[in-house]
Enzyme design. Structure first.
Site, PDB file in Angstrom:
ATOM      1  N   LEU A  67       0.820  -1.201   0.000  1.00 15.83           N
ATOM      2  CA  LEU A  67       0.000   0.000   0.000  1.00 15.83           C
ATOM      3  C   LEU A  67       0.864   1.266   0.000  1.00 15.83           C
ATOM      4  O   LEU A  67       2.053   1.216   0.314  1.00 15.83           O
ATOM      5  CB  LEU A  67      -0.928  -0.028   1.221  1.00 15.83           C
ATOM      6  CG  LEU A  67      -1.879  -1.247   1.254  1.00 15.83           C
ATOM      7  CD1 LEU A  67      -2.527  -1.396   2.618  1.00 15.83           C
ATOM      8  CD2 LEU A  67      -2.941  -1.116   0.172  1.00 15.83           C
ATOM      9  N   PRO A  68       0.264   2.411  -0.342  1.00 16.17           N
ATOM     10  CA  PRO A  68       1.066   3.634  -0.536  1.00 16.17           C
ATOM     11  C   PRO A  68       1.736   4.204   0.702  1.00 16.17           C
ATOM     12  O   PRO A  68       2.856   4.707   0.622  1.00 16.17           O
ATOM     13  CB  PRO A  68       0.044   4.633  -1.103  1.00 16.17           C
ATOM     14  CG  PRO A  68      -1.040   3.804  -1.680  1.00 16.17           C
ATOM     15  CD  PRO A  68      -1.122   2.597  -0.793  1.00 16.17           C
ATOM     16  N   LYS A 122      15.027  -0.426   5.061  1.00 14.93           N
ATOM     17  CA  LYS A 122      14.623   0.075   3.743  1.00 14.93           C
ATOM     18  C   LYS A 122      14.934   1.568   3.594  1.00 14.93           C
ATOM     19  O   LYS A 122      15.496   1.991   2.578  1.00 14.93           O
ATOM     20  CB  LYS A 122      13.126  -0.171   3.545  1.00 14.93           C
ATOM     21  CG  LYS A 122      12.524   0.468   2.291  1.00 14.93           C
ATOM     22  CD  LYS A 122      13.107  -0.103   1.010  1.00 14.93           C
ATOM     23  CE  LYS A 122      12.576   0.624  -0.230  1.00 14.93           C
ATOM     24  NZ  LYS A 122      11.193   0.263  -0.551  1.00 14.93           N
ATOM     25  N   LYS A 178       9.463   9.955  -1.592  1.00  8.18           N
ATOM     26  CA  LYS A 178       8.716   9.427  -0.437  1.00  8.18           C
ATOM     27  C   LYS A 178       9.666   8.758   0.555  1.00  8.18           C
ATOM     28  O   LYS A 178       9.612   9.007   1.765  1.00  8.18           O
ATOM     29  CB  LYS A 178       7.670   8.417  -0.909  1.00  8.18           C
ATOM     30  CG  LYS A 178       7.020   7.623   0.217  1.00  8.18           C
ATOM     31  CD  LYS A 178       6.276   6.412  -0.313  1.00  8.18           C
ATOM     32  CE  LYS A 178       5.901   5.463   0.811  1.00  8.18           C
ATOM     33  NZ  LYS A 178       5.259   4.227   0.328  1.00  8.18           N
ATOM     34  N   THR A 202       6.280   0.366   1.951  1.00  7.57           N
ATOM     35  CA  THR A 202       7.334   1.154   2.583  1.00  7.57           C
ATOM     36  C   THR A 202       6.659   2.261   3.380  1.00  7.57           C
ATOM     37  O   THR A 202       6.050   3.161   2.802  1.00  7.57           O
ATOM     38  CB  THR A 202       8.282   1.764   1.534  1.00  7.57           C
ATOM     39  OG1 THR A 202       8.952   0.712   0.843  1.00  7.57           O
ATOM     40  CG2 THR A 202       9.323   2.652   2.208  1.00  7.57           C
TER      41      THR A 202
END
Length: 291
Positions: free
Chosen positions: A65-66, A168, A243, A93
């Site tokens: 998901l975003p 990450k 992002k 992420t």
């Protein structure tokens, strides 16, 4: 083979769900996009009408998901229908705090959850060669590993819940900064009259070597095939790099870490995205340096 609920069939999730289906899993897939559902069906998944329907009866529930708020919202819905024996695998992420919060909430419901963000981009998602950085208990990692392995080439236990997300954002801060440095070097070499291929041949076997140089060179016709060879289409969008850099900068602020190079990379990608280039691969940042 397992029954898997897969929620989030975007550029990354679509390929990941398809690979699970190719491996013989019974994949119940959900996304808000009708087009994404159609592609999932063509890839061997069973499209369903809601996240709850995807999760109902699943042995594993994978989310892609975003942002953190979307993961938290979906998990709230899943808790009511997920089997007590199901494992929740979030490959989105998101920020470390939300990853820890949803894992704690899952544990309170008697469920096991891991955060397992990915590295590799769209090409690796489609090819099933992603790297997964997994946060969770040793037991949870063991349960998630087999499913993640069917979507990737490497599945690495980073530590407790939230550690996957920490790995990450640190990894992608390196990537964002080194790509800009690689682009700067190619542009400087060009202005000095040095042939780009000759520079690549030297730097790729010298101390300037990096993944951004040898695997993802930002100029067309140099090194392996990359988005640069396709007018910077596909790959890892600059908006997604931004992002991740924003997440890294927020984490740096929260922990008091000094990250000047990461901060400067975030500034450059911020300007690039604001100029309407966020949909291009992140290596297209070289265009801002070439003028």
């Amino acid at each position: 083979m397992a029954r898997i609920g897969f929620i989030g069939l975007g550029n990354m999730g679509g390929g990941m769900a398809a690979n699970l289906a190719k491996k013989g899993h019974d994949v119940r897939a959900f996304d808000l996009s009708i087009d994404a559902l159609s592609k999932a069906k063509a890839a061997g998944c069973l499209p369903v009408a809601s996240a709850a329907e995807a999760a109902d009866g699943a042995e594993a529930i994978v989310t892609m998901l975003p942002a953190g708020k979307h993961v938290a919202e979906v998990y709230d819905a899943l808790f009511a229908v997920a089997s007590p024996s199901a494992i929740l695998i979030d490959c989105s992420t998101i920020d470390v705090a939300t990853a820890k919060q949803v894992a704690t909430a899952a544990q309170a419901k008697g469920l096991v959850a891991v955060d397992a963000p990915v590295s590799g981009g769209i090409g690796a998602a489609n090819a099933g060669t992603l790297t997964f950085m997994v946060g969770g208990s040793a037991e949870a990692f063991d349960r998630a590993q087999a499913i993640l392995a069917d979507m990737g080439k490497a599945v690495i236990h980073a530590g407790a819940n939230g550690a996957g997300q920490a790995a990450k954002i640190c990894n992608n801060m390196i990537l964002g900064a080194t790509m800009i440095a690689t682009c700067e070097a190619f542009v400087l070499a060009e202005k000095l009259g040095l042939d780009a291929q000759a520079f690549y041949d030297i730097a790729s076997v010298s101390s300037g070597q990096s993944w951004s140089m040898t695997t993802y060179a930002p100029l067309p016709g140099i090194g392996p095939d990359t988005p640069a060879d396709h007018d910077y289409q596909g790959g890892f969008a600059a908006a997604l790099m931004l992002k991740d850099l924003r997440l890294a900068m927020a984490a740096a602020k929260d922990t008091g870490a000094d990250t000047p190079m990461g901060a400067k990379a975030a500034e450059r990608y911020e300007a690039f995205a604001e100029a309407g280039q966020g949909g291009l691969d992140f290596s297209a940042i070289i265009r801002t340096l070439r003028g």
